[in-house]
Design an enzyme around this catalytic site. Structure first.
Site, PDB file in Angstrom:
ATOM      1  N   CYS A   1       0.781  -1.215   0.000  1.00  0.00           N
ATOM      2  CA  CYS A   1       0.000   0.000   0.000  1.00  0.00           C
ATOM      3  C   CYS A   1       0.824   1.281   0.000  1.00  0.00           C
ATOM      4  CB  CYS A   1      -0.965  -0.048   1.175  1.00  0.00           C
ATOM      5  SG  CYS A   1      -2.419   0.960   0.906  1.00  0.00           S
TER       6      CYS A   1
ATOM      7  N   ARG B   1     -12.551   6.125  -0.313  1.00  0.00           N
ATOM      8  CA  ARG B   1     -11.538   5.147   0.116  1.00  0.00           C
ATOM      9  C   ARG B   1     -11.990   3.754  -0.291  1.00  0.00           C
ATOM     10  NH1 ARG B   1      -7.456   6.938   3.153  1.00  0.00           N
ATOM     11  NH2 ARG B   1      -6.638   4.860   3.615  1.00  0.00           N
TER      12      ARG B   1
ATOM     13  N   HIS C   1      -3.203  -5.640   2.957  1.00  0.00           N
ATOM     14  CA  HIS C   1      -2.823  -5.644   4.375  1.00  0.00           C
ATOM     15  C   HIS C   1      -3.486  -6.865   5.005  1.00  0.00           C
ATOM     16  CE1 HIS C   1      -1.379  -1.443   4.621  1.00  0.00           C
ATOM     17  NE2 HIS C   1      -2.393  -1.099   3.883  1.00  0.00           N
TER      18      HIS C   1
HETATM   19  N1  GLN Z   1      -2.077   6.857   2.327  1.00  0.00           N
HETATM   20  C1  GLN Z   1      -2.232   5.944   1.240  1.00  0.00           C
HETATM   21  C2  GLN Z   1      -3.655   5.913   0.678  1.00  0.00           C
HETATM   22  O1  GLN Z   1      -4.514   6.314   1.292  1.00  0.00           O
HETATM   23  C3  GLN Z   1      -1.823   4.539   1.672  1.00  0.00           C
HETATM   24  C4  GLN Z   1      -2.731   3.980   2.721  1.00  0.00           C
HETATM   25  C5  GLN Z   1      -2.225   2.641   3.275  1.00  0.00           C
HETATM   26  O2  GLN Z   1      -1.034   2.337   3.328  1.00  0.00           O
HETATM   27  N2  GLN Z   1      -3.140   1.824   3.751  1.00  0.00           N
HETATM   28  O3  GLN Z   1      -3.868   5.426  -0.371  1.00  0.00           O
END
Ligand code: GLN
Length: 259
Positions: free
Chosen positions: A99, A133, A200
């Site tokens: 990520c 998101r 993750h």
């Molecule tokens: N900040 C980055 C995004 O929002 C990565 C987020 C993360 O590592 N989960 O895409």
């Protein structure tokens, strides 16, 4: 005759800042799966300003992080790590990046506010945040790695949409979830020894086949040709549990994208 157990070295990039949604579990999985087979894996922590022993590392791990943490590390990544990482990868070391770490190994990551964090261009990808998101379980079919099971499972939570350039191949194709960008159905990337993913969870405990792929490659550099089989019934049961969820899910993420 030396009794030392064969060993490999893991370089953990920014363990204090880039480590969310269980990413640390990937390090524990690599250490345990090596130990269960009689091998030693040691971890070199590479925080900001740290470059010690980067030339001895067989496998780098770069976890995820929110925009705030990425803002704190991207400058150090360019000025203290980039050249050593490039040399190490050119010399056969691998990188597993998740990520936010995955995004910063590319050309850039642009936040939802329009701020652009330059990456190191180790992989041919670019990332721009969208309004919504992407959160939830992911099930994806491996396309660039020959492993059994042929699926990867994990959890994603990101605003970034990553697009692959011609030098980067997709790691997998999404069956459930959003993956790289919620449009082209790809998840992660593979370019040389660098493996990027949005998964993750943490990733490796539920994907022992991927963990072994990384361990096998690291040990091969240290003269170990074959990796013994472990009893992964528990790990694979957890994997299967998530994979089954994909049966009910709408397969094509493109239907789900509303920016
Ligand atoms: N900040 C980055 C995004 O929002 C990565 C987020 C993360 O590592 N989960 O895409």
């Amino acid at each position: 005759m030396s009794t030392a157990r064969p060993a490999f070295t893991i370089g953990w990039l920014y363990p204090d800042l880039m480590n969310i949604y269980g990413d640390r579990g990937n390090i524990l999985t690599l250490l345990k799966r090596a130990d269960w087979r009689g091998y030693d894996a040691r971890v070199v922590e590479l925080g900001r300003g740290d470059t010690q022993e980067m030339d001895k590392v067989d496998l780098f791990f770069f976890g995820g992080g929110q925009d705030r943490e990425q803002a704190l590390v991207y400058d150090d990544l360019i000025h203290s790590k980039q050249v050593r990482l490039e040399d190490a990868v050119a010399g056969g070391a691998m990188v597993l990046a998740v990520c936010g770490g995955y995004q910063l190994l590319g050309h850039y990551y642009q936040t939802g506010e329009g701020e652009r964090f330059p990456g190191i261009g180790l992989i041919d990808v670019r990332t721009e945040a969208g309004k919504r998101r992407f959160i939830g379980d992911v099930v994806a079919d491996l396309v660039s790695l020959d492993a059994e099971p042929k699926t990867l499972v994990g959890f994603e939570n990101h605003s970034g949409r990553t697009f692959l350039g011609p030098k980067a191949q997709p790691l997998a194709r999404v069956r459930m979830g959003f993956g790289n960008n919620g449009q082209d159905g790809t998840e992660g990337c593979l370019q040389g020894g660098v493996l990027g993913t949005y998964l993750h969870g943490s990733l490796l405990p539920k994907n022992p086949h991927l963990a072994d792929h990384l361990i096998r490659r690291a040990l091969k550099r240290r003269g170990v040709e074959k990796l013994s089989q472990l009893d992964d019934s528990v790990e694979l049961a957890a994997h299967q549990r998530i994979a089954e969820r994909a049966r009910g899910a709408r397969p094509n993420p493109a239907d789900l994208t509303r920016r």
